[in-house]
Design an enzyme around this catalytic site. Sequence first.
Site, mmCIF file in Angstrom:
data_model
loop_
_atom_site.group_PDB
_atom_site.id
_atom_site.type_symbol
_atom_site.label_atom_id
_atom_site.label_comp_id
_atom_site.label_asym_id
_atom_site.label_seq_id
_atom_site.Cartn_x
_atom_site.Cartn_y
_atom_site.Cartn_z
ATOM 1 N N GLY A 151 -7.285 -25.005 13.728
ATOM 2 C CA GLY A 151 -7.116 -23.603 14.106
ATOM 3 C C GLY A 151 -5.711 -23.222 14.528
ATOM 4 O O GLY A 151 -4.920 -24.060 14.973
ATOM 5 N N ALA A 152 -5.396 -21.933 14.391
ATOM 6 C CA ALA A 152 -4.187 -21.335 14.965
ATOM 7 C C ALA A 152 -4.531 -20.862 16.382
ATOM 8 O O ALA A 152 -5.693 -20.921 16.801
ATOM 9 C CB ALA A 152 -3.738 -20.158 14.107
ATOM 10 N N ASN A 154 -4.169 -17.742 17.734
ATOM 11 C CA ASN A 154 -4.350 -16.315 18.038
ATOM 12 C C ASN A 154 -5.806 -15.901 18.242
ATOM 13 O O ASN A 154 -6.075 -14.970 18.987
ATOM 14 C CB ASN A 154 -3.654 -15.441 16.984
ATOM 15 C CG ASN A 154 -4.133 -15.716 15.586
ATOM 16 O OD1 ASN A 154 -4.784 -16.732 15.324
ATOM 17 N ND2 ASN A 154 -3.824 -14.822 14.678
ATOM 18 N N LYS A 177 -10.311 -28.995 15.280
ATOM 19 C CA LYS A 177 -9.147 -29.224 16.137
ATOM 20 C C LYS A 177 -8.494 -27.877 16.436
ATOM 21 O O LYS A 177 -7.902 -27.252 15.568
ATOM 22 C CB LYS A 177 -8.116 -30.137 15.462
ATOM 23 C CG LYS A 177 -7.017 -30.543 16.466
ATOM 24 C CD LYS A 177 -5.741 -30.989 15.820
ATOM 25 C CE LYS A 177 -4.819 -29.892 15.433
ATOM 26 N NZ LYS A 177 -4.304 -29.049 16.534
ATOM 27 N N PRO A 232 4.187 -23.036 6.108
ATOM 28 C CA PRO A 232 4.755 -24.397 6.091
ATOM 29 C C PRO A 232 3.724 -25.473 6.459
ATOM 30 O O PRO A 232 3.675 -26.531 5.826
ATOM 31 C CB PRO A 232 5.873 -24.336 7.140
ATOM 32 C CG PRO A 232 6.245 -22.891 7.214
ATOM 33 C CD PRO A 232 4.988 -22.119 6.941
ATOM 34 N N GLU A 251 -6.055 -20.561 5.185
ATOM 35 C CA GLU A 251 -5.869 -19.193 5.706
ATOM 36 C C GLU A 251 -4.500 -19.163 6.351
ATOM 37 O O GLU A 251 -4.330 -19.626 7.478
ATOM 38 C CB GLU A 251 -6.954 -18.884 6.742
ATOM 39 C CG GLU A 251 -8.342 -18.705 6.176
ATOM 40 C CD GLU A 251 -8.491 -17.400 5.394
ATOM 41 O OE1 GLU A 251 -7.587 -16.553 5.455
ATOM 42 O OE2 GLU A 251 -9.509 -17.247 4.718
ATOM 43 N N CYS A 285 -2.597 -12.424 11.673
ATOM 44 C CA CYS A 285 -2.048 -12.874 10.391
ATOM 45 C C CYS A 285 -1.977 -11.772 9.351
ATOM 46 O O CYS A 285 -1.068 -11.728 8.543
ATOM 47 C CB CYS A 285 -2.894 -14.015 9.868
ATOM 48 S SG CYS A 285 -4.640 -13.593 9.819
ATOM 49 N N LYS A 452 -1.544 -15.540 -3.420
ATOM 50 C CA LYS A 452 -0.202 -16.140 -3.445
ATOM 51 C C LYS A 452 -0.060 -17.207 -2.334
ATOM 52 O O LYS A 452 -1.007 -17.958 -2.075
ATOM 53 C CB LYS A 452 0.847 -15.020 -3.375
ATOM 54 C CG LYS A 452 0.783 -14.116 -4.628
ATOM 55 C CD LYS A 452 1.342 -12.743 -4.423
ATOM 56 C CE LYS A 452 2.843 -12.663 -4.483
ATOM 57 N NZ LYS A 452 3.291 -11.238 -4.368
ATOM 58 N N GLY A 455 -2.754 -18.170 0.883
ATOM 59 C CA GLY A 455 -3.948 -18.995 1.029
ATOM 60 C C GLY A 455 -4.756 -19.246 -0.214
ATOM 61 O O GLY A 455 -4.469 -18.732 -1.291
ATOM 62 N N GLU A 459 -12.910 -16.825 3.644
ATOM 63 C CA GLU A 459 -13.818 -16.991 4.774
ATOM 64 C C GLU A 459 -14.721 -15.767 4.828
ATOM 65 O O GLU A 459 -14.459 -14.737 4.200
ATOM 66 C CB GLU A 459 -13.027 -17.142 6.076
ATOM 67 C CG GLU A 459 -12.219 -18.423 6.080
ATOM 68 C CD GLU A 459 -11.743 -18.886 7.438
ATOM 69 O OE1 GLU A 459 -11.101 -18.080 8.136
ATOM 70 O OE2 GLU A 459 -12.002 -20.052 7.785
HETATM 71 P P1 NAD Z 1 0.791 -23.589 12.839
HETATM 72 O O1 NAD Z 1 0.889 -23.667 11.366
HETATM 73 O O2 NAD Z 1 1.961 -23.977 13.645
HETATM 74 O O3 NAD Z 1 -0.417 -24.511 13.364
HETATM 75 C C1 NAD Z 1 -1.739 -24.333 12.923
HETATM 76 C C2 NAD Z 1 -2.553 -25.563 13.241
HETATM 77 O O4 NAD Z 1 -2.157 -26.637 12.393
HETATM 78 C C3 NAD Z 1 -2.407 -26.092 14.676
HETATM 79 O O5 NAD Z 1 -3.682 -26.470 15.145
HETATM 80 C C4 NAD Z 1 -1.502 -27.299 14.506
HETATM 81 O O6 NAD Z 1 -1.674 -28.265 15.514
HETATM 82 C C5 NAD Z 1 -1.956 -27.817 13.169
HETATM 83 N N1 NAD Z 1 -1.006 -28.660 12.447
HETATM 84 C C6 NAD Z 1 0.348 -28.600 12.468
HETATM 85 N N2 NAD Z 1 0.872 -29.538 11.639
HETATM 86 C C7 NAD Z 1 -0.167 -30.197 11.079
HETATM 87 C C8 NAD Z 1 -0.270 -31.271 10.144
HETATM 88 N N3 NAD Z 1 0.804 -31.841 9.603
HETATM 89 N N4 NAD Z 1 -1.504 -31.693 9.782
HETATM 90 C C9 NAD Z 1 -2.614 -31.108 10.295
HETATM 91 N N5 NAD Z 1 -2.567 -30.104 11.194
HETATM 92 C C10 NAD Z 1 -1.370 -29.643 11.581
HETATM 93 O O7 NAD Z 1 0.323 -22.096 13.152
HETATM 94 P P2 NAD Z 1 0.205 -21.357 14.563
HETATM 95 O O8 NAD Z 1 1.597 -21.130 15.065
HETATM 96 O O9 NAD Z 1 -0.784 -22.060 15.424
HETATM 97 O O10 NAD Z 1 -0.457 -19.962 14.123
HETATM 98 C C11 NAD Z 1 0.265 -18.907 13.603
HETATM 99 C C12 NAD Z 1 0.176 -18.895 12.086
HETATM 100 O O11 NAD Z 1 -1.176 -18.869 11.677
HETATM 101 C C13 NAD Z 1 0.802 -17.650 11.487
HETATM 102 O O12 NAD Z 1 1.537 -17.992 10.340
HETATM 103 C C14 NAD Z 1 -0.400 -16.802 11.109
HETATM 104 O O13 NAD Z 1 -0.169 -15.877 10.094
HETATM 105 C C15 NAD Z 1 -1.391 -17.845 10.717
HETATM 106 N N6 NAD Z 1 -2.768 -17.313 10.792
HETATM 107 C C16 NAD Z 1 -3.466 -17.097 9.637
HETATM 108 C C17 NAD Z 1 -4.750 -16.554 9.684
HETATM 109 C C18 NAD Z 1 -5.531 -16.285 8.422
HETATM 110 O O14 NAD Z 1 -6.744 -16.138 8.517
HETATM 111 N N7 NAD Z 1 -4.922 -16.202 7.260
HETATM 112 C C19 NAD Z 1 -5.330 -16.272 10.918
HETATM 113 C C20 NAD Z 1 -4.599 -16.521 12.083
HETATM 114 C C21 NAD Z 1 -3.326 -17.049 12.003
#
Ligand code: NAD
Length: 485
Positions: A151-152, A154, A177, A232, A251, A285, A452, A455, A459
């Site tokens: 999860g992220a 937010n 996680k 990334p 996502e 997001c 693109k 994602g 969901e």
């Molecule tokens: P992030 O990419 O830094 O982290 C997301 C999750 O990935 C965290 O739980 C992190 O611990 C985990 N992670 C990091 N590196 C990893 C790896 N190598 N292997 C496995 N897991 C790993 O994102 P964030 O800063 O927590 O959230 C903000 C981002 O999320 C923004 O880009 C936002 O647009 C995006 N987001 C997308 C959606 C959607 O539904 N499309 C919804 C909410 C947020």
Amino acid sequence: MPYDTQPAASHFIDGAYVEDRDGTPIDVIYPATGKVIARVHAATPAIVERAIASAKRAQSDWAALSGTERGRILRRAADLMRARNHDLSVLETYDTGKPYQETSVADATSGADALEYFGGLAATLTGEHIQLGENWVYTRREPLGVCVGIGAWNYPTQIACWKGAPALACGNAVIFKPSETTPLCALKVAEMLVEAGLPAGLFNVVQGMGEVGNALVTDSRVDKVSLTGSVPTGRKVYAAAAEGIKHVTMELGGKSPLIVFEDADIENAVGGAILGNFYSSGQVCSNGTRVFVHRAIKEAFLARLTERLGNAVIGDPMDPAVSFGPMVSQRQRDIVLDYIAKGQEEGARLVTGGKAVDREGFYLEPTVFADVTDDMKIAREEIFGPVMAVLDFEDEDEVMARANDTEFGLAAGVFTRDLARAHRVAARFEAGTCYINTYNDAPVEAPFGGAKSSGVGRENSKAAIEHYSQLKSVFVRMDDVDAPF
Ligand code: NAD
């Protein structure tokens, strides 16, 4: 503190809280004060092993239940979440800093919607019968096995439920996680699922940073990975999952366009732009952060926007009157302040905001830039904070080309009174989720996801079932086998 934010232990595995203090400590910081409100520990390899082993052990018995039985448990969990909405919303506010005014209507409530919706759908999952003359084929819709959700920060409750509910409905086991920034809420989701009757091992929560996520993604017993995070991170997780040919849902981030034509209802367009840029302090997001406003109405739009932003109530997020809270962390606020400085350097006009708010916590003023051009960093990169970029345009073809000129494709919106134009524009958007005369609605009944680089997969809705199950074809021969020798 009037509310106990320290969880019983860091992880939830095999139906119970589990601790292992050898893991790296993670302090949980309340964004409104900057103070530590809880401490958890990142999962050690031993914890990761326990979580995967318990999920693997529990999954086949769960899959053997009828969909009605699985769905009943999910729907019971939905009822528990609704009954506890107040406490869960307070915890969500502590975890993220989002105002209670938002969390009390958008987080546990949308989590409960997902549990209820997929709980209802569980009993309807079927294969099909395909007649081939005398012979026939039937398909079985089967679970994938062990699904990892990452999860992220937010929407910690919503993300856990948007991944957990469809996965469990289809007969999978889940290991979730949460983001290391917001580790608290998912533990409550796990607690409630067990209280609702979910057998042990089917919804586990492990804490940690990227390396814990990576340990889960690369384990050969894991069949599917669903990530909500940045592009990334998505690239890394997608690549790691590809190594094991695992199913994925990605996502990811966005830089979505919101187009306001000259015939739009200005009041509604301003409302949509506010929802699409400043809800959750801009940390959504799908936000429409590139607001293309027709030159003929630009100044009127900016004037009304500035006026309405003046009505934002910035303050203690627990106060139900407060409508604009802090950013999630010092780090995130610094990233956004950096973008604001870049916007000024690149010559955008700062219309309002632009500074940190002078109080404790990670507050940042709602910020609007006008006269933004397509090549500026603030128009190209995801900022993930309360910063709106207003760009001018004159005609439809021009604005469509510019709106789609981005690697992202999460969402897009249009405000116009011309219905034919609205649908034409929606059809031309390169985005997974589009809005006509509204912005950022996300009902569980509708598919949600990106095109693109934003994602892969969807969901919510019936579409999510496709991403948490697979079809097995069974050929049945009624006559003799015709072999060549
Ligand atoms: P992030 O990419 O830094 O982290 C997301 C999750 O990935 C965290 O739980 C992190 O611990 C985990 N992670 C990091 N590196 C990893 C790896 N190598 N292997 C496995 N897991 C790993 O994102 P964030 O800063 O927590 O959230 C903000 C981002 O999320 C923004 O880009 C936002 O647009 C995006 N987001 C997308 C959606 C959607 O539904 N499309 C919804 C909410 C947020």
